[in-house]
Design a protein around this motif. Structure first.
Motif, mmCIF file in Angstrom:
data_model
loop_
_atom_site.group_PDB
_atom_site.id
_atom_site.type_symbol
_atom_site.label_atom_id
_atom_site.label_comp_id
_atom_site.label_asym_id
_atom_site.label_seq_id
_atom_site.Cartn_x
_atom_site.Cartn_y
_atom_site.Cartn_z
ATOM 1 N N GLU A 1 0.831 -1.205 0.000
ATOM 2 C CA GLU A 1 0.000 0.000 0.000
ATOM 3 C C GLU A 1 0.866 1.256 0.000
ATOM 4 O OE1 GLU A 1 -2.583 -0.368 3.332
ATOM 5 O OE2 GLU A 1 -3.762 -2.001 2.434
ATOM 6 N N ASP A 2 1.955 1.231 0.774
ATOM 7 C CA ASP A 2 2.879 2.366 0.763
ATOM 8 C C ASP A 2 3.482 2.554 -0.622
ATOM 9 O OD1 ASP A 2 2.408 2.794 3.438
ATOM 10 O OD2 ASP A 2 4.240 1.806 4.131
ATOM 11 N N LEU A 3 3.834 1.448 -1.269
ATOM 12 C CA LEU A 3 4.418 1.518 -2.606
ATOM 13 C C LEU A 3 3.403 2.058 -3.607
ATOM 14 C CD1 LEU A 3 6.939 0.806 -4.338
ATOM 15 C CD2 LEU A 3 5.838 -1.392 -4.803
ATOM 16 N N GLU A 4 2.160 1.649 -3.470
ATOM 17 C CA GLU A 4 1.112 2.146 -4.375
ATOM 18 C C GLU A 4 0.950 3.658 -4.228
ATOM 19 O OE1 GLU A 4 -3.317 0.818 -5.797
ATOM 20 O OE2 GLU A 4 -2.838 0.634 -3.660
ATOM 21 N N TRP A 5 0.998 4.153 -2.990
ATOM 22 C CA TRP A 5 0.872 5.593 -2.774
ATOM 23 C C TRP A 5 2.112 6.322 -3.300
ATOM 24 C CZ3 TRP A 5 -2.812 8.796 -2.528
ATOM 25 C CH2 TRP A 5 -2.627 10.100 -2.043
ATOM 26 N N PHE A 6 3.277 5.698 -3.162
ATOM 27 C CA PHE A 6 4.508 6.258 -3.737
ATOM 28 C C PHE A 6 4.336 6.452 -5.248
ATOM 29 C CE2 PHE A 6 8.597 5.576 -5.868
ATOM 30 C CZ PHE A 6 9.416 6.492 -5.225
ATOM 31 N N LEU B 1 10.062 2.350 -1.664
ATOM 32 C CA LEU B 1 10.784 1.553 -2.658
ATOM 33 C C LEU B 1 11.902 0.716 -2.025
ATOM 34 C CD1 LEU B 1 10.867 0.805 -5.601
ATOM 35 C CD2 LEU B 1 12.332 2.788 -6.047
ATOM 36 N N PRO B 2 12.810 1.291 -1.226
ATOM 37 C CA PRO B 2 13.819 0.432 -0.589
ATOM 38 C C PRO B 2 13.215 -0.591 0.373
ATOM 39 C CG PRO B 2 13.962 2.682 0.257
ATOM 40 C CD PRO B 2 13.067 2.722 -0.936
ATOM 41 N N ARG B 3 12.121 -0.244 1.041
ATOM 42 C CA ARG B 3 11.479 -1.226 1.924
ATOM 43 C C ARG B 3 10.863 -2.361 1.122
ATOM 44 N NH1 ARG B 3 7.291 0.480 4.462
ATOM 45 N NH2 ARG B 3 7.081 2.619 3.692
ATOM 46 N N THR B 4 10.339 -2.026 -0.048
ATOM 47 C CA THR B 4 9.811 -3.057 -0.936
ATOM 48 C C THR B 4 10.925 -3.975 -1.430
ATOM 49 O OG1 THR B 4 8.005 -1.619 -1.670
ATOM 50 C CG2 THR B 4 8.572 -3.471 -3.096
ATOM 51 N N MET B 5 12.078 -3.409 -1.707
ATOM 52 C CA MET B 5 13.224 -4.206 -2.155
ATOM 53 C C MET B 5 13.641 -5.206 -1.083
ATOM 54 S SD MET B 5 15.262 -1.086 -4.037
ATOM 55 C CE MET B 5 16.811 -1.962 -4.264
ATOM 56 N N THR B 6 13.505 -4.808 0.180
ATOM 57 C CA THR B 6 13.767 -5.758 1.266
ATOM 58 C C THR B 6 12.763 -6.897 1.225
ATOM 59 O OG1 THR B 6 14.667 -4.020 2.691
ATOM 60 C CG2 THR B 6 13.948 -6.050 3.763
#
Length: 240
Positions: A200-205, A225-230
């Motif tokens: 959801e955070d990535l979608e808002w990004f 984005l970096p948190r998604t990469m993790t």
């Protein structure tokens, strides 16, 4: 439960606030292994014998180069090259099996076996993996014996997909059937809830790049984005 020396790294990882505490443990082990390898230990005979034999993978060779101890790295690579040359000179003169008249052979030559083994070996990787398995065992020990640890697991930010799979699989090795089933239920909730949170955070990004949302607040998406990469690829958002 009173904290013991061997439980500290696991608890530290869960206290870090990282998107994957298991990634945090592994990154800490990697940093420690590189520091150890590039410290005075590289002059010790047993360490040098092992680095001569295994060498380093490309990724960790780059990390060792970044360490700035260029003389230490040069010495290790020089004696590693010495061993490689000696071994391959011996293997290269051995006659391999010739082609069969009736069937094709799939066996590699001794030279190819040697170079394939060398390609997949790494002193740093070995050092990390040896300790990492102990950390996973400690994780399950804490889950079973420390009454506070299951709550710490539930309150965590979940895990990357790779380490979610690892914990899901390892549960049967460390817990009885009933506890393993209960653990997987808790693991599933913490993994999926937090994957959806980051998604959801990535979608808002992504939405913030749309002119319609330019004046809207970033909320928790600036570092999405970096948190998604993790979460997706076990790339820790920051070094320990």
């Amino acid at each position: 439960m009173k904290e013991k020396l061997y439980t500290i790294p696991v608890n530290d990882a869960f206290d870090s606030g990282c998107e994957c505490p298991i990634c945090f443990m592994k990154k800490t082990l990697e940093n420690n292994a590189i520091e150890f390898t590039m410290g005075p230990s590289y002059m010790e005979d047993d360490v040098r014998a092992e680095t001569d034999k295994t060498g380093f993978c490309s990724y960790h060779l780059g990390k060792l180069y970044e360490n700035k101890n260029r003389l230490g790295l040069a010495l290790m690579l020089k004696t590693h090259m010495d061993k490689t040359i000696k071994d391959l000179e011996s293997l290269s003169v051995k006659k391999g099996k010739g082609p069969s008249l009736f069937k094709k052979t799939s066996e590699n030559s001794p030279v190819k076996d040697y170079t394939d083994n060398l390609k997949s070996s790494c002193y740093i990787c070995n050092k990390i993996e040896n300790m990492f398995s102990l950390y996973i065992s400690t994780f399950f020990y804490l889950y079973e014996n420390d009454s506070a640890f299951p709550d710490k697991l539930k309150a965590s930010k979940g895990f990357c997909t790779e380490h979610y799979g690892l914990l899901f699989q390892e549960a049967d090795k460390h817990l009885n059937a009933g506890k393993a089933e209960n653990f997987r239920e808790e693991l599933n909730k913490v993994y999926f809830d937090n994957m959806k949170r980051v998604r959801e955070d990535l979608e808002w990004f992504i939405d913030k790049f749309d002119y319609r949302y330019v004046n809207e607040p970033w909320k928790n998406s600036k570092d999405a984005l970096p948190r998604t990469m993790t979460k997706t690829n076990s790339v820790l958002e920051k070094d320990t």
